[in-house]
Design an enzyme around this catalytic site. Structure first.
Site, PDB file in Angstrom:
ATOM      1  N   HIS A  40     -55.738   9.231  -6.410  1.00  0.00           N
ATOM      2  CA  HIS A  40     -56.377  10.411  -7.011  1.00  0.00           C
ATOM      3  C   HIS A  40     -55.351  11.243  -7.781  1.00  0.00           C
ATOM      4  O   HIS A  40     -55.609  11.718  -8.885  1.00  0.00           O
ATOM      5  CB  HIS A  40     -56.974  11.311  -5.924  1.00  0.00           C
ATOM      6  CG  HIS A  40     -58.052  10.685  -5.103  1.00  0.00           C
ATOM      7  ND1 HIS A  40     -57.881  10.382  -3.774  1.00  0.00           N
ATOM      8  CD2 HIS A  40     -59.320  10.330  -5.405  1.00  0.00           C
ATOM      9  CE1 HIS A  40     -59.000   9.871  -3.293  1.00  0.00           C
ATOM     10  NE2 HIS A  40     -59.893   9.827  -4.263  1.00  0.00           N
ATOM     11  N   MET A 187     -54.979   1.795  -2.609  1.00  0.00           N
ATOM     12  CA  MET A 187     -55.199   3.052  -1.883  1.00  0.00           C
ATOM     13  C   MET A 187     -56.676   3.412  -1.906  1.00  0.00           C
ATOM     14  O   MET A 187     -57.353   3.230  -2.920  1.00  0.00           O
ATOM     15  CB  MET A 187     -54.373   4.167  -2.507  1.00  0.00           C
ATOM     16  CG  MET A 187     -52.906   3.994  -2.241  1.00  0.00           C
ATOM     17  SD  MET A 187     -52.013   5.506  -2.634  1.00  0.00           S
ATOM     18  CE  MET A 187     -50.356   4.951  -2.297  1.00  0.00           C
TER      19      MET A 187
HETATM   20  P1  AMP Z   1     -63.343   8.802  -4.902  1.00  0.00           P
HETATM   21  O1  AMP Z   1     -62.783  10.030  -4.281  1.00  0.00           O
HETATM   22  O2  AMP Z   1     -63.249   7.591  -4.042  1.00  0.00           O
HETATM   23  O3  AMP Z   1     -64.729   9.022  -5.481  1.00  0.00           O
HETATM   24  O4  AMP Z   1     -62.419   8.494  -6.151  1.00  0.00           O
HETATM   25  C1  AMP Z   1     -62.229   9.429  -7.168  1.00  0.00           C
HETATM   26  C2  AMP Z   1     -61.553   8.771  -8.337  1.00  0.00           C
HETATM   27  O5  AMP Z   1     -60.285   8.286  -7.928  1.00  0.00           O
HETATM   28  C3  AMP Z   1     -62.342   7.565  -8.881  1.00  0.00           C
HETATM   29  O6  AMP Z   1     -62.277   7.568 -10.294  1.00  0.00           O
HETATM   30  C4  AMP Z   1     -61.595   6.407  -8.289  1.00  0.00           C
HETATM   31  O7  AMP Z   1     -61.712   5.213  -9.042  1.00  0.00           O
HETATM   32  C5  AMP Z   1     -60.177   6.930  -8.306  1.00  0.00           C
HETATM   33  N1  AMP Z   1     -59.354   6.187  -7.353  1.00  0.00           N
HETATM   34  C6  AMP Z   1     -59.626   5.945  -6.044  1.00  0.00           C
HETATM   35  N2  AMP Z   1     -58.678   5.168  -5.503  1.00  0.00           N
HETATM   36  C7  AMP Z   1     -57.779   4.906  -6.483  1.00  0.00           C
HETATM   37  C8  AMP Z   1     -56.564   4.140  -6.560  1.00  0.00           C
HETATM   38  N3  AMP Z   1     -56.091   3.496  -5.498  1.00  0.00           N
HETATM   39  N4  AMP Z   1     -55.911   4.104  -7.734  1.00  0.00           N
HETATM   40  C9  AMP Z   1     -56.404   4.754  -8.835  1.00  0.00           C
HETATM   41  N5  AMP Z   1     -57.534   5.490  -8.829  1.00  0.00           N
HETATM   42  C10 AMP Z   1     -58.213   5.564  -7.676  1.00  0.00           C
END
Ligand code: AMP
Length: 290
Positions: A40, A187
């Site tokens: 994030h 992650m």
């Molecule tokens: P989430 O909180 O899971 O909805 O994720 C929020 C944003 O962070 C989304 O655009 C995800 O694709 C991105 N994200 C989650 N994990 C990762 C990661 N390991 N590397 C890069 N972006 C991530």
């Protein structure tokens, strides 16, 4: 480093956007569900490096969880999240309540594009309807110039890109690379559910993807062969419930038989009771053609 301004009301957030000085008008938006990790934060840092103002949102969106999924137990770590956002130089954080985003009577949803149908669309019916709806709503609250998403949720990024194009939203979607642990595990906020042995098992996802890349560079172009090898790598690690481990067209997610155009290998599997996803792009350079 000053702490980011925290806003929970839509009206206040829209006002804060209108009040930005002219010289600070380029806004980068990073939608999240909180329980923040380096993945994030990489999006926030990228937003901050490319825009004047970085805005993160933290909202565990009930509309994108199925009835049997982990909405109520999804990790909520607000204090740590705010500290992490401060360290990433985030300017504003929007943290609305459920009632703020979905007041009684709210009943309009976005019908997601066709690319939402396979893979996650099959395993998590209604998921992308919820995702597309909340992203559109957040873009109306925070009218940003750029919105940053992770390649980690590959299909989600395609859904958002298509929605932005189809609905003529005046925003640029930026998709950022997957951030991994040193041993390769992508992650994820859900990694904290894993026991020590499950954490070890979970490495099979990135291992299976690496294996596909290796075999591709050695000239293998038969998708059925590569899919079977991914499946076997996961099974050998004791992962029994594999939702999918497949190679698809990188733009449309249509099934492929031969690797003759840009493709993506995608995996979704249950490790213990935790559902993990991972993917990698498969570039087919002519130099690699057999
Ligand atoms: P989430 O909180 O899971 O909805 O994720 C929020 C944003 O962070 C989304 O655009 C995800 O694709 C991105 N994200 C989650 N994990 C990762 C990661 N390991 N590397 C890069 N972006 C991530």
């Amino acid at each position: 480093m000053t702490s980011p301004r925290v806003i929970s009301s839509i009206v206040e957030m829209q006002g804060a956007m209108r009040e930005l000085p002219r010289a600070e008008r380029k806004v980068g938006l990073v939608p999240t569900m909180g329980a923040l990790h380096e993945g994030h934060l990489s999006l926030v840092r990228r937003a901050k490096s490319e825009c004047d103002v970085a805005v993160a949102t933290i909202f565990v969106n009930p509309a994108q969880f199925g009835p049997q999924e982990d909405f109520s137990k999804y990790p909520r770590t607000l204090d740590a999240d705010l500290k992490a956002l401060q360290s990433a130089n985030c300017d504003l954080v929007f943290i609305p309540s459920r009632e703020e985003m979905y007041p009684l009577g709210a009943s309009t949803f976005v019908e997601p594009p066709a690319v939402a149908q396979p893979l996650e669309g099959v395993c998590r019916p209604g998921h992308f309807r919820g995702v597309a709806t909340i992203v559109l709503k957040l873009l109306n609250v925070v009218p940003a110039d750029r919105a940053y998403f992770g390649q980690k949720d590959y299909q989600q990024a395609l859904v958002i890109e298509r929605m932005v194009a189809d609905l003529n939203l005046p925003i640029q979607v930026v998709v950022c690379p997957i951030v991994r642990e040193p041993d390769g595990l992508a992650m994820s906020s859900r990694n904290r559910y894993l026991s020590a042995s499950e954490r070890h098992q979970a490495l099979a996802l990135s291992r299976a993807l690496k294996m596909v890349q290796g075999n591709l560079s050695r000239g293998e172009r038969d998708v059925a062969v590569l899919n079977r090898q991914m499946q076997q790598t996961l099974e050998a690690a004791g992962i029994e419930r594999i939702d999918y481990a497949t190679i698809a067209d990188a733009r449309t997610l249509a099934e492929m038989t031969r690797l003759d155009r840009p493709a993506v290998a995608l995996i979704a599997a249950l490790v213990g009771t935790t559902r993990l996803i991972d993917n990698c792009l498969l570039e087919i350079s002519t130099a690699q053609e057999s």
